[in-house]
Design an enzyme around this catalytic site. Structure first.
Site, PDB file in Angstrom:
ATOM      1  N   ALA A  74       0.859  -1.178   0.000  1.00 45.94           N
ATOM      2  CA  ALA A  74       0.000   0.000   0.000  1.00 45.94           C
ATOM      3  C   ALA A  74       0.899   1.232   0.000  1.00 45.94           C
ATOM      4  O   ALA A  74       2.061   1.160   0.407  1.00 45.94           O
ATOM      5  CB  ALA A  74      -0.875  -0.006   1.241  1.00 45.94           C
ATOM      6  N   GLY A 129       0.749  -5.095   0.854  1.00 37.70           N
ATOM      7  CA  GLY A 129      -0.443  -5.170   0.016  1.00 37.70           C
ATOM      8  C   GLY A 129      -0.171  -5.810  -1.339  1.00 37.70           C
ATOM      9  O   GLY A 129      -1.070  -6.387  -1.951  1.00 37.70           O
ATOM     10  N   GLU A 184      -0.511  -9.348  -0.726  1.00 39.38           N
ATOM     11  CA  GLU A 184      -1.929  -9.617  -0.456  1.00 39.38           C
ATOM     12  C   GLU A 184      -2.745  -9.616  -1.751  1.00 39.38           C
ATOM     13  O   GLU A 184      -3.614 -10.483  -1.948  1.00 39.38           O
ATOM     14  CB  GLU A 184      -2.466  -8.584   0.536  1.00 39.38           C
ATOM     15  CG  GLU A 184      -1.847  -8.742   1.917  1.00 39.38           C
ATOM     16  CD  GLU A 184      -2.202  -7.609   2.869  1.00 39.38           C
ATOM     17  OE1 GLU A 184      -2.533  -7.902   4.018  1.00 39.38           O
ATOM     18  OE2 GLU A 184      -2.136  -6.432   2.473  1.00 39.38           O
ATOM     19  N   GLU A 235       4.826  -5.229   7.025  1.00 42.28           N
ATOM     20  CA  GLU A 235       4.094  -4.167   7.727  1.00 42.28           C
ATOM     21  C   GLU A 235       4.614  -3.950   9.146  1.00 42.28           C
ATOM     22  O   GLU A 235       4.621  -2.837   9.659  1.00 42.28           O
ATOM     23  CB  GLU A 235       2.587  -4.500   7.768  1.00 42.28           C
ATOM     24  CG  GLU A 235       1.878  -4.378   6.420  1.00 42.28           C
ATOM     25  CD  GLU A 235       1.907  -5.655   5.582  1.00 42.28           C
ATOM     26  OE1 GLU A 235       2.725  -6.560   5.865  1.00 42.28           O
ATOM     27  OE2 GLU A 235       1.109  -5.744   4.627  1.00 42.28           O
TER      28      GLU A 235
END
Ligand SMILES: CC(C)(O)CC(=O)SCCNC(=O)CCNC(=O)[C@H](O)C(C)(C)COP(=O)(O)OP(=O)(O)OC[C@H]1O[C@@H](n2cnc3c(N)ncnc32)[C@H](O)[C@@H]1OP(=O)(O)O
Length: 258
Positions: free
Chosen positions: A65, A109, A112, A132
């Site tokens: 992200a 992300g 993911e 993260e």
């Protein structure tokens, strides 16, 4: 449709989406994710498209992200926006198969999103991780859940707690990726695989995807019953008649997707 953060192309029956923020290693900004959602919806609605490929660049599928976009958000912001869920889950709602073709970094992300696809083809340069924890947070779009289902508790726990990356070979051994190909061949191989899938009977493809995914959601007995009912329903399709006739007549089937 003009996009700023992705490129979209149609290669025959294959919808190709390329993440395209090279200066930020394809960091998944909210604009990028909104564009991805639109592109996926357009390919879902396009009868000519039977399978999609999602890819990034040589250096990064996606480095997570967009940290710079989210760094100043407050708890109230992320909670009330349901930050990260909205938009991202579009991928898991696609009924047509989506192949992730991953070269370079697939982190946070990025990992993911790759795991939300139906399977991952990895270049020998691919690196997967959930870093993260190193920036004071935790995975927020399924990392702790999907990675654990793919690679088991021990490896997922270690990766999420330390932020350690795994290379393509470890990812293949652990069951995260379906196979590894040389980086220079990744896109061709992903498109060839997608063309093969798109050439199968569309109802059978959609049913197969639903049935495999059901294995994650239900008991073995219920999953087997679900699979059996879908199997029975293929006998209502023209493609089942065509596929089995073609086999008996020693010719290639000509599926009509009905
Ligand atoms: C979805 C959730 C909820 O799970 C949350 C997340 O995904 S949080 C994000 C998790 N990802 C990371 O923590 C990875 C961050 N990136 C890196 O650690 C490194 O960039 C690297 C190891 C992937 C590559 O390192 P290097 O080759 O040295 O390149 P850099 O100079 O670091 O990066 C180049 C350029 O890209 C920008 N960048 C990289 N990643 C991100 C990101 N996730 N968000 C925003 N921007 C990112 C980086 O800042 C550089 O840009 P400039 O600063 O030079 O303009």
């Amino acid at each position: 449709m003009a996009y700023e953060c992705i490129e979209v192309d149609k290669r025959g029956p294959v919808g190709l989406i390329t993440l395209n923020r090279p200066k930020a290693l394809n960091a998944l900004s909210s604009q990028l994710m909104a564009e991805l959602g639109e592109a996926l919806a357009a390919f879902e609605a396009d009868d000519e498209v039977g399978c999609m490929v999602l890819t990034g660049s040589e250096k990064a599928f996606a480095a997570g992200a967009d940290i710079k976009e989210m760094q100043s958000k407050s708890f109230a912001d992320v909670f009330s926006e349901d930050f990260i869920t909205s938009g991202w889950e579009d991928l898991t709602r696609c009924r047509k198969p989506v192949i992730a073709a991953v070269a370079g970094y697939a982190l946070g992300g990025g990992c993911e999103v790759a795991m939300m696809c139906d399977f991952i083809l990895a270049a020998d340069t691919a690196k997967f991780g959930q870093p993260e924890i190193t920036i004071g947070t935790i995975p927020g779009s399924g990392g702790t859940q999907r990675l654990t289902r793919f690679v088991g508790k021990s490896k997922a726990m270690e990766m999420c707690l330390t932020g350690r990356m795994m290379d393509a070979e470890e990812a293949e051994r652990a069951g995260l990726v379906s196979r590894i190909v040389p980086a220079a061949e990744l896109l061709d191989e992903a498109i060839k695989t997608a063309e093969r899938i798109a050439g199968m009977s569309r109802p059978s493809v959609l049913m197969t995807k639903e049935s495999v995914n059901r294995a994650y959601e239900t008991t073995l007995a219920e999953g087997i019953k679900y699979e059996r009912r879908l199997f029975h329903s293929t006998f209502a399709t023209e493609d089942q008649k065509e596929g089995m006739s073609a086999f008996a007549e020693k010719r290639q089937p000509n599926f009509k997707h009905r």
